[in-house]
Design a protein around this motif. Structure first.
Motif, PDB file in Angstrom:
ATOM      1  N   GLU A 119       0.836  -1.205   0.000  1.00  0.00           N
ATOM      2  CA  GLU A 119       0.000   0.000   0.000  1.00  0.00           C
ATOM      3  C   GLU A 119       0.873   1.259   0.000  1.00  0.00           C
ATOM      4  OE1 GLU A 119      -3.164   0.847  -0.102  1.00  0.00           O
ATOM      5  OE2 GLU A 119      -4.404  -0.859   0.429  1.00  0.00           O
ATOM      6  N   GLY A 125     -11.221  -1.271   1.124  1.00  0.00           N
ATOM      7  CA  GLY A 125     -11.940  -0.690   2.252  1.00  0.00           C
ATOM      8  C   GLY A 125     -13.329  -1.267   2.451  1.00  0.00           C
ATOM      9  N   ASN A 172      -9.274   1.356  -4.738  1.00  0.00           N
ATOM     10  CA  ASN A 172      -8.644   0.974  -3.473  1.00  0.00           C
ATOM     11  C   ASN A 172      -9.638   1.120  -2.324  1.00  0.00           C
ATOM     12  OD1 ASN A 172      -6.834   0.341  -1.488  1.00  0.00           O
ATOM     13  ND2 ASN A 172      -5.458   2.049  -1.847  1.00  0.00           N
ATOM     14  N   PHE A 173     -10.319   2.252  -2.291  1.00  0.00           N
ATOM     15  CA  PHE A 173     -11.292   2.499  -1.228  1.00  0.00           C
ATOM     16  C   PHE A 173     -12.448   1.502  -1.283  1.00  0.00           C
ATOM     17  CE2 PHE A 173     -14.949   4.794   0.612  1.00  0.00           C
ATOM     18  CZ  PHE A 173     -14.430   5.075   1.865  1.00  0.00           C
ATOM     19  N   ALA A 183      -7.493   5.336  -6.961  1.00  0.00           N
ATOM     20  CA  ALA A 183      -7.908   6.033  -5.734  1.00  0.00           C
ATOM     21  C   ALA A 183      -9.236   5.505  -5.221  1.00  0.00           C
ATOM     22  CB  ALA A 183      -7.986   7.535  -5.990  1.00  0.00           C
ATOM     23  N   PHE A 184     -10.196   5.354  -6.116  1.00  0.00           N
ATOM     24  CA  PHE A 184     -11.525   4.925  -5.687  1.00  0.00           C
ATOM     25  C   PHE A 184     -11.663   3.409  -5.660  1.00  0.00           C
ATOM     26  CE2 PHE A 184     -11.995   9.286  -7.164  1.00  0.00           C
ATOM     27  CZ  PHE A 184     -12.637   9.847  -6.070  1.00  0.00           C
ATOM     28  N   ILE A 200      -6.757   7.896  -0.911  1.00  0.00           N
ATOM     29  CA  ILE A 200      -7.834   8.632  -1.574  1.00  0.00           C
ATOM     30  C   ILE A 200      -7.826  10.084  -1.103  1.00  0.00           C
ATOM     31  CG2 ILE A 200      -9.670   8.081   0.101  1.00  0.00           C
ATOM     32  CD1 ILE A 200     -11.569   7.830  -2.311  1.00  0.00           C
ATOM     33  N   ALA A 250      -6.459  -1.642  -5.651  1.00  0.00           N
ATOM     34  CA  ALA A 250      -5.342  -1.075  -4.896  1.00  0.00           C
ATOM     35  C   ALA A 250      -4.024  -1.124  -5.651  1.00  0.00           C
ATOM     36  CB  ALA A 250      -5.198  -1.817  -3.563  1.00  0.00           C
ATOM     37  N   PRO A 294      -7.118   2.211   3.355  1.00  0.00           N
ATOM     38  CA  PRO A 294      -7.154   2.959   2.087  1.00  0.00           C
ATOM     39  C   PRO A 294      -7.382   4.463   2.237  1.00  0.00           C
ATOM     40  CG  PRO A 294      -8.777   1.151   2.145  1.00  0.00           C
ATOM     41  CD  PRO A 294      -8.345   1.419   3.532  1.00  0.00           C
ATOM     42  N   VAL A 295      -7.686   4.950   3.459  1.00  0.00           N
ATOM     43  CA  VAL A 295      -8.119   6.336   3.626  1.00  0.00           C
ATOM     44  C   VAL A 295      -7.067   7.362   3.161  1.00  0.00           C
ATOM     45  CG1 VAL A 295      -8.824   8.090   5.311  1.00  0.00           C
ATOM     46  CG2 VAL A 295      -9.762   5.768   5.434  1.00  0.00           C
ATOM     47  N   GLU A 317       0.148   8.628   5.097  1.00  0.00           N
ATOM     48  CA  GLU A 317      -0.064   7.251   4.628  1.00  0.00           C
ATOM     49  C   GLU A 317       0.837   6.284   5.370  1.00  0.00           C
ATOM     50  OE1 GLU A 317      -1.126   4.461   1.156  1.00  0.00           O
ATOM     51  OE2 GLU A 317      -2.029   6.304   1.868  1.00  0.00           O
TER      52      GLU A 317
END
Length: 475
Positions: free
Chosen positions: A215, A329, A324-325, A321-322, A285, A361, A281-282, A244
């Motif tokens: 990550e 997430g 991964n979330f 980005a999205f 993003i 991710a 993941p926060v 991160e």
């Protein structure tokens, strides 16, 4: 065909070496998808290729090819960015090239052994030469040692170049993270005959190696790419990169507890693992949204037209980005809580999360770096999205998301019938496998796998033509 991805315009040997890794990554990516399709068919037609290419082998090659192509793409991406960030040539390029050829030869041998020696006794000899027998870490012991040696050579090249060159925040994080990347793999290289203890250390590789160090790895690549293709402010991306690191090494280590529910570890890991695993993941993003907001504000204030220097790379970073979330997430949190995991553990819920998380991710940012590498290889000022690149990102994303939804439905059926109604017995497993919901979900998983593979064909087609076509346009 991939030789059409030329490296004539690259300024140094390190970046050429990076493109060598990326070429192999593309081939292994295709092998991973092909093995996945074979395994998907075998879920529906169990006799397909029986005793010729069994499900256990197709699944093993599918998963291991996934890990290895991503490692190739990661190493290639670092060699692409290393000279830019440090403003110094690679210190031991000859050693780096030797490591590449050794690793590629070893991977080829291991895959051929997997395919041609599918059954046999589990002995000390087979552990060293054929298959170590630990799920996801099946590489024979000689290959395990070889992987560590190759990664250490790679790490030496990065570390020594970093020490002699400019020390940016991005490369500082990368150098620290690579030490963990090499070190954590060692946790899966020793054996204990206590299954709980063995699983404890096994998860240090399966979770910490992937969900912590990987990550951070992709976050550094995203930070570097955003600076290069939209002129993002370095102070913004590096600020979020340090956040991160703090959150991922915190949440990544503590989040490891969600794998400890059922292997005999203390119960306090239940709540700790469930809470922290959802936070991973926060920061990524958040970095992307902050950079995009700042970039849009700057462009608007200056009255200039937004200029993206590499359209396909930017599209894949957005997806990363999205994705991964969503995959790591939300889909991960679906079945992380122990009160839920007691029913979902070992069902297709896990496969749904795994497919979407690895894609969202990691695969997305690495494909984006492939496009960036081609832009550098052809010396292009700007690379625009093509019809093929748009079809590739649409079909691959749609296909993987479709697979995740289909596998979630299959897992839901298993939870209702196999676990809740029939009590998780051996007979309940086979009963659930033969019900219409499960069969229909696996059929849709196979269909979506075909969609993904068609998207991959568009991707390769685009990768081998976009540089040449853009070069003609610029001329």
């Amino acid at each position: 065909m991939l030789t059409s991805i030329k490296t004539n315009s690259l300024t140094n040997e390190g970046q050429k070496l990076g493109m060598m890794y990326i070429r192999v990554a593309i081939v292994l990516f295709g092998a991973q998808l092909l093995m996945g399709l074979i395994a998907a068919i075998q879920f529906i037609v169990p006799g397909f290729l029986f005793e010729l290419f069994d499900f256990s082998v197709a699944r093993m090659v599918h998963i291991n090819a996934l890990v290895v192509w991503m490692l190739y793409a990661m190493i290639g991406s670092v060699y692409l960015m290393l000279t830019d960030e440090t403003e110094h040539n690679i210190v031991a390029i000859g050693l780096g090239k030797l490591a590449f050829w050794v690793l590629t030869a070893a991977v080829t041998v291991v895959v051929l052994v997997y395919i041609f020696i599918q059954v046999g006794a589990g002995t000390e000899t087979s552990i060293w030469l054929i298959n170590e027998g630990r799920e996801y870490l099946e590489a024979p012991r000689w290959a395990d040692i070889g992987i560590v040696v190759v990664v250490l050579i790679f790490y030496w090249n990065v570390f020594a170049t970093y020490m002699k060159g400019k020390k940016t925040g991005i490369m500082t994080v990368m150098v620290a993270n690579l030490m963990a990347l090499a070190g954590l793999y060692l946790a899966g290289m020793f054996f204990t005959d206590n299954i709980s203890m063995d699983q404890y250390w096994w998860w240090w590789v399966i979770h910490l190696w992937v969900e912590a160090t990987w990550e951070v790895f992709v976050a550094t690549l995203a930070a570097y790419a955003l600076i290069r293709i939209i002129d993002a402010k370095r102070e913004i991306v590096e600020m979020w990169l340090w956040i991160e690191v703090l959150m991922l090494f915190g949440s990544g280590i503590l989040g490891l507890g969600h794998h400890y529910f059922w292997i005999g570890t203390p119960e306090y890991w239940w709540e700790i693992g469930a809470l922290f695993s959802a936070l991973e993941p926060v920061p990524l993003i958040a970095m992307f949204v902050h950079v995009l907001y700042d970039w849009g504000k700057e462009q608007g204030a200056n009255g200039t037209r937004p200029a993206i220097k590499n359209g396909p790379t930017m599209a894949w970073i957005v997806t990363n980005a999205f994705g991964n979330f969503l995959g790591a997430g939300i889909w991960g949190f679906f079945h992380t809580l122990p009160q839920v995991n007691i029913y979902t553990h070992g069902t297709q819920f896990t496969a749904a999360h795994g497919h979407l998380a690895f894609f969202g991710a990691y695969a997305t940012i690495l494909i984006g770096m492939m496009y960036y590498g081609i832009q550098r290889a052809y010396g292009l000022e700007r690379m625009r999205a093509t019809f093929k690149s748009k079809m590739a990102i649409f079909l691959i994303t749609f296909g993987v998301l479709g697979m995740a939804i289909a596998l979630t439905i299959a897992g839901y059926e298993q939870v209702l019938v196999e676990r809740a109604e029939l009590g998780a017995t051996w007979n309940a497993f086979f009963t659930a496998q033969n019900l219409p919901w499960y069969i229909q979900a696996q059929t849709w998983r196979m269909i979506m796998g075909v969609v993904t593979f068609v998207g991959f064909i568009y991707l390769v087609w685009d990768l081998v033509t976009i540089g040449k076509n853009e070069q003609k346009e610029e001329a």
